[in-house]
Write an enzyme that holds these catalytic residues in place. Structure first.
Site, PDB file in Angstrom:
ATOM      1  N   CYS A 185       0.853  -1.190   0.000  1.00 50.26           N
ATOM      2  CA  CYS A 185       0.000   0.000   0.000  1.00 50.26           C
ATOM      3  C   CYS A 185       0.886   1.236   0.000  1.00 50.26           C
ATOM      4  O   CYS A 185       1.208   1.778   1.058  1.00 50.26           O
ATOM      5  CB  CYS A 185      -0.913  -0.024   1.229  1.00 50.26           C
TER       6      CYS A 185
ATOM      7  N   CYS B 115      -7.587   5.740  -6.738  1.00 52.93           N
ATOM      8  CA  CYS B 115      -6.936   6.274  -5.550  1.00 52.93           C
ATOM      9  C   CYS B 115      -6.857   7.789  -5.627  1.00 52.93           C
ATOM     10  O   CYS B 115      -6.396   8.339  -6.637  1.00 52.93           O
ATOM     11  CB  CYS B 115      -5.522   5.688  -5.416  1.00 52.93           C
TER      12      CYS B 115
END
Length: 435
Positions: free
Chosen positions: A166, A360
């Site tokens: 991540c 994102c």
């Protein structure tokens, strides 16, 4: 409506973004009458994407948290805050942290990850020397450390260790710290270094997204943030860390010692213990193995969504990197699960598949970067990265919007569906239906 649907007992494990969304979507889609139990750890839900703001004091903990039991209870969902100690997959039951046994017809595993700080000595907020923004309590602790840091500033190191998956929050936090220090007129006193296992800046665990490499490198140059790629943080000590750089073939090259007065490193993830302990459910890292319907191949009554799902790396990299699971991807997984369960209860074909689109929004303090990869795993139909102040505003809007959803128990308000559809972003694949 529940007409024509058999009643069922559901246990959802994990009260984060995936688990809360799953519990609400089960109730909203299947209607009343079904028994839904949500099992999490602690009383609060924290909006994880806001943790970078919390860690520099741009948010207070109360701004991004809410009491789980109070809100899910309004929708007839029971909440157990003691966590799961054991999963009896053969017996279709879970044992909670306080020893209660809960039977289920369907189990949804949405636990999120176990944070593997122990894999790099000296990392982590508990007993280590680096901060974390992986959980809301971690970010609150980082804010305490940051307040002490700005009284006597010095070098900052931010990044992600080998095996991390991540990367977005690491970039986001680096940019936010840069912006905050400029506001405080302290930036000239703080050398900043970004350390990552990625083969290049902007890889993101996705093999790059559009021109993410060029855009992110340019952004970091403008902000005077140095970077070290293809690297493994091998050890962290009080005030310094050892970083081993690798060449393009993955062979060890140079070793650096980086001093710091404040550091935030994202760890590698593993599966949580109770889930990883179930024989045949997970891969060696403890992530749940699922098919295209988000169902366990070995245990057909178990589904899984979120960071705890096993996804192979997008590509081989010299230093190991994992594939991220973004918020929209998690919601795609959740919808896939609920639609398949609904179909199965109605005696129809349970063959819904999620798009796994990666979307994102990364805030940078005064601007932001949006990454869109449709789907996440190449080859892709759409792939782009854009930087602009609109992303900063969009991230703030998304925070308020998602917290609204969690407070009000709705999984997908109609305006979300239409806005994302205009962008070509769908939760489910167009799969031929047959009964």
């Amino acid at each position: 409506m529940t007409w024509g649907i058999a009643m069922a007992k559901f246990v959802v494990v994990g009260a984060g973004l995936g688990g809360m969304s799953a519990a609400y979507e089960l109730r909203e889609t299947l209607g009343k009458g079904h028994d839904i139990v949500l099992v999490g750890v602690g009383e609060s839900f924290g909006f994880t994407p806001s943790n970078p703001w919390l860690a520099v004091g741009w948010r207070k903990q109360d701004d991004i948290t809410l009491p789980v039991g109070e809100h899910v209870g309004k929708h007839g969902i029971r909440y157990d805050s003691s966590g799961v100690a054991q999963i009896d997959a053969a017996g279709n039951a879970v044992v909670t942290g306080k020893g209660d046994r809960i039977d289920y017809d369907y189990l949804l595993i949405c636990t999120g990850p176990k944070l593997a700080f122990e894999e790099v000595p000296g990392t982590g907020p508990h007993g280590g020397f680096t901060q974390s923004i992986c959980t809301t309590p971690h970010a609150a602790q980082a804010w305490e450390a940051y307040q002490e840091f700005v009284k006597n500033p010095g070098p900052v190191v931010i990044g992600a260790v080998a095996g991390a998956s991540c990367f977005g929050p690491a970039y986001e936090f680096a940019m936010i710290v840069d912006a905050d220090l400029r506001k405080r007129k302290l930036r000239d006193k703080v050398p900043m270094t970004f350390v990552t296992s990625e083969p290049y800046i902007g890889h993101m665990g996705l093999g790059g997204v559009g021109d993410s490499k060029g855009l992110m490198e340019s952004e970091m140059r403008q902000r005077h943030i140095h970077w070290v790629v293809n690297s493994k943080v091998t050890e962290v000590r009080d005030g310094e860390m050892t970083v081993l750089e690798h060449d393009a073939k993955g062979q060890p090259a140079d070793t650096r010692t980086l001093p710091f007065k404040f550091s935030m490193l994202l760890p590698a993830f593993k599966g949580v213990d109770a889930v990883a302990a179930v024989e045949g459910l997970c891969n060696p890292r403890g992530f749940v193995i699922v098919d295209k319907q988000q169902r366990s191949p070995k245990y057909p009554k178990i589904f899984s969504a979120g960071v705890c799902v096993a996804i192979p790396p997008v590509e081989a990299t010299p230093v190991p990197t994992g594939a991220p699971k973004t918020g929209f991807m998690i919601e795609s997984m959740v919808t896939t699960i609920v639609k398949n369960i609904q179909a199965e209860l109605k005696g129809e074909a349970a063959n819904f598949e999620g798009t796994w689109n990666a979307v994102c929004l990364a805030d940078m303090g005064d601007t932001g970067a949006a990454f869109v990869a449709l789907p996440q795993i190449p080859p892709r139909n759409v792939t782009w990265t854009k930087i602009g102040k609109w992303v900063h505003l969009a991230k703030i809007g998304f925070e308020k919007y998602f917290l609204y959803k969690m407070r009000n128990g709705t999984s997908e308000p109609i305006y979300e569906k239409h806005i994302l559809s205009l962008l070509g972003i769908e939760r489910l694949k167009d799969v031929k239906r047959s009964s």
